[in-house]
Motif scaffolding. Structure first.
Motif, mmCIF file in Angstrom:
data_model
loop_
_atom_site.group_PDB
_atom_site.id
_atom_site.type_symbol
_atom_site.label_atom_id
_atom_site.label_comp_id
_atom_site.label_asym_id
_atom_site.label_seq_id
_atom_site.Cartn_x
_atom_site.Cartn_y
_atom_site.Cartn_z
ATOM 1 N N ASP A 264 23.752 11.958 83.922
ATOM 2 C CA ASP A 264 24.829 11.878 84.907
ATOM 3 C C ASP A 264 24.444 12.705 86.131
ATOM 4 O OD1 ASP A 264 27.143 11.801 86.389
ATOM 5 O OD2 ASP A 264 28.486 12.304 84.729
ATOM 6 N N VAL A 265 24.143 12.024 87.222
ATOM 7 C CA VAL A 265 23.735 12.695 88.459
ATOM 8 C C VAL A 265 24.587 12.219 89.635
ATOM 9 C CG1 VAL A 265 21.374 13.213 87.755
ATOM 10 C CG2 VAL A 265 21.896 10.983 88.739
ATOM 11 N N HIS A 266 25.813 11.793 89.372
ATOM 12 C CA HIS A 266 26.637 11.305 90.470
ATOM 13 C C HIS A 266 27.120 12.472 91.351
ATOM 14 C CE1 HIS A 266 30.246 12.296 87.960
ATOM 15 N NE2 HIS A 266 30.874 12.324 89.111
ATOM 16 N N MET A 267 27.556 12.140 92.549
ATOM 17 C CA MET A 267 28.014 13.129 93.535
ATOM 18 C C MET A 267 26.919 14.140 93.867
ATOM 19 S SD MET A 267 31.114 12.554 94.716
ATOM 20 C CE MET A 267 31.769 14.111 95.247
ATOM 21 N N ASN A 268 25.732 13.629 94.192
ATOM 22 C CA ASN A 268 24.650 14.460 94.695
ATOM 23 C C ASN A 268 24.159 13.860 96.011
ATOM 24 O OD1 ASN A 268 23.677 16.807 92.850
ATOM 25 N ND2 ASN A 268 24.171 15.160 91.407
#
Length: 397
Positions: A264-268
Motif C-alpha cells: 500500500d503506497v497510496h497518497m505519496n
C-alpha cells in the motif's frame, strides 16, 4: 509538553492536574470537536468548480477534510494530555489499592511490575494513557509478546524495550517519534511493527535488523525514501504499508520480497513503479492510488503479477494500460477512477473489469507481431512456471 499545573519532563509523569484544569480541558476538547464537525459540513457543502472534474473535486474536499482533522488533533493534544494524565493517576490509585490488598509495596507495584499483578492487563491499561517515555523497568517484563503504546506523547523509545526478547508485536502509532532504538535487531521474534502517525523522515536503519518482520506499517509519516536494501534484509515481509508519506519512488529491492501479499503506497508522490515488479509473485493487493500529478504510466511488468486480486490505481495521471493487462487472470477488483484514460476508453472502463480485460486482450492480439510471438510466449511461460512453483502446485512430469 507542559500545561499550567502539569510539569511534565522526559521520562516522568508530572504532577497531578487540578480538578478545574481537567474540567477546562474536557470543555476545550468538546469545543474543538464541535468546530471540526462544522468545518466538515462546510467543506462538503462547497460548490464544485464547473471546469473541474467531479472526482478531482471530491478528492480535493477529502484532502481538506483530512487537513482539518489533523489541525484539530494538534489543538486537542495538550488538553487531551491533561485528561489522560488524570486518567493515569486514577488507574494508578486502583493498582495501588490492588497491590496493598496483596501485600505488595507501592514501589514494587508501580516500578517493578511484581508477578503477583497482571502485567498483561497493566500494559493494556497503559495504552492510550500519557507516557513521555517507556521506563527502563520494562526490561523486567521479558515474557511480553505484544506491547501497545499507541496514542501517547512519546518523543523517544528507550533502548530497554529491546530487552523484551519475546516481543512479536510492537505498536507505537500516533506518537511523536523520530527514531527507534539502535538495538532493534535484538527483537528477533518481532513480526508486526506499527510506527504510523509519527514524524519519521526516513525508515530507521535499525528496523532492517528485525529479520522476522512480516508486517511493517509506517503510514502518515514524512518518509521521502525507503532503504535501498529493504527488500533484501526484510525478506519475510508479507505486508508493507507506507501510505500518506512523501515517497517519489520505491527501491528496486522491493521486487525481492517474494512473500509480499499487500503493498500500500497510496497518497505519496510516486513517479513510477519498479520495472521488475512482476517478481512479486505472492502479491495479492496493490494500492497505488492518489499519487496526484506524478504517476502517469504502469510498467508492462505489472501484467506479470500472477497472484494479484485487487488493484487500486485511482486518481493518478494514467492514460493507458499495458497491452497485456488482460493477463491478470486472478484480478477481481480494479479501481481506475480519476485517471485521464484513453486506452481503454472511458465507456469501456465504465462497463467494468470484464469489459476492460476483453478490450485489452483484443488489443494485445491485434498488436502481437509474428516475430515477437515466441519471445512473448517464452516470457509468459516462465512467469507461469514461477508462479506455480511458488504456490507448490506445479505437477510433476
Amino acid at each position: 509538553m507542559a500545561l499550567a499545573g502539569v510539569a511534565a519532563e522526559e521520562g516522568t509523569l508530572g504532577t497531578r492536574p487540578s480538578h478545574n484544569l481537567v474540567k477546562e480541558s474536557r470543555k476545550a476538547v468538546s469545543r474543538i470537536e464541535s468546530e471540526l464537525a462544522w468545518k466538515i459540513k462546510a467543506i462538503a457543502a462547497l460548490p464544485n468548480p464547473p471546469d473541474m472534474d467531479i472526482s478531482l473535486c471530491e478528492a480535493a474536499k477529502a484532502a481538506m477534510e483530512t487537513e482539518a482533522k489533523r489541525i484539530a488533533e494538534e489543538e486537542k493534544a495538550p488538553h487531551r494530555s491533561v485528561i489522560q494524565l488524570e486518567e493515569f493517576y486514577q488507574m494508578y490509585d486502583n493498582i495501588i489499592k490492588k497491590s496493598e490488598n496483596s501485600g505488595i509495596s507501592k514501589t514494587e507495584a508501580y516500578i517493578k511490575g511484581n508477578t503477583k499483578l497482571d502485567i498483561q492487563q497493566l500494559l493494556h491499561e497503559l495504552n492510550r494513557l500519557i507516557l513521555f517515555n517507556l521506563p527502563d523497568s520494562a526490561q523486567k517484563l521479558s515474557t511480553i509478546g505484544k506491547l501497545d503504546l499507541s496514542n501517547n506523547n512519546m518523543k523517544s523509545l528507550t533502548e530497554s524495550v529491546t530487552s523484551l526478547v519475546n516481543l512479536r508485536t510492537l505498536d507505537v502509532h500516533s506518537n511523536q517519534l523520530t527514531s527507534l532504538p539502535q538495538s532493534m535487531g535484538k527483537l528477533q521474534k518481532l513480526k508486526i511493527l506499527n510506527i504510523s502517525g509519527n514524524f519519521f523522515a526516513e525508515l530507521p536503519e535499525s528496523v532492517q535488523n528485525c529479520r522476522s518482520l512480516e508486517e511493517l506499517i509506517a503510514d502518515f509519516n514524512k518518509l521521502q525514501w525507503l532503504p535501498e536494501t529493504i527488500g533484501i534484509k526484510l525478506f519475510n515481509m508479507q505486508k508493507l504499508s507506507v501510505h500518506s508519506n512523501k515517497l517519489s519512488y520505491l527501491p528496486s529491492s522491493i521486487s525481492c520480497l517474494m512473500s509480499l501479499r499487500v503493498l500500500d503506497v497510496h497518497m505519496n508522490k510516486l513517479r513510477y513503479l519498479p520495472e521488475d515488479i512482476d517478481n512479486l509473485v505472492s502479491l495479492q493487493t496493490l494500492n497505488i492510488s492518489c499519487n496526484f500529478g506524478s504517476l502517469n504510466v504502469l510498467p508492462d511488468s505489472i501484467c506479470g503479477l500472477c497472484s494479484l486480486v485487487e488493484l487500486d490505481a485511482s486518481f493518478n495521471q494514467i492514460k493507458s494500460l499495458p497491452d497485456f493487462f488482460g493477463g491478470l487472470v486472478k484480478l477481481k477488483r480494479l479501481n481506475l477512477e480519476g485517471n485521464p484514460l484513453i486506452r481503454p476508453p472511458p465507456e469501456i472502463v465504465r462497463d467494468g473489469l470484464e469489459a476492460i480485460n476483453k478490450y485489452m486482450s483484443n488489443r494485445a492480439t491485434e498488436r502481437l507481431m509474428p516475430h515477437s510471438l515466441s519471445s512473448v510466449i517464452g516470457k509468459l511461460a516462465r512467469r507461469w512456471i514461477s508462479c506455480n512453483i511458488e504456490a507448490g502446485t506445479l505437477a510433476k512430469r
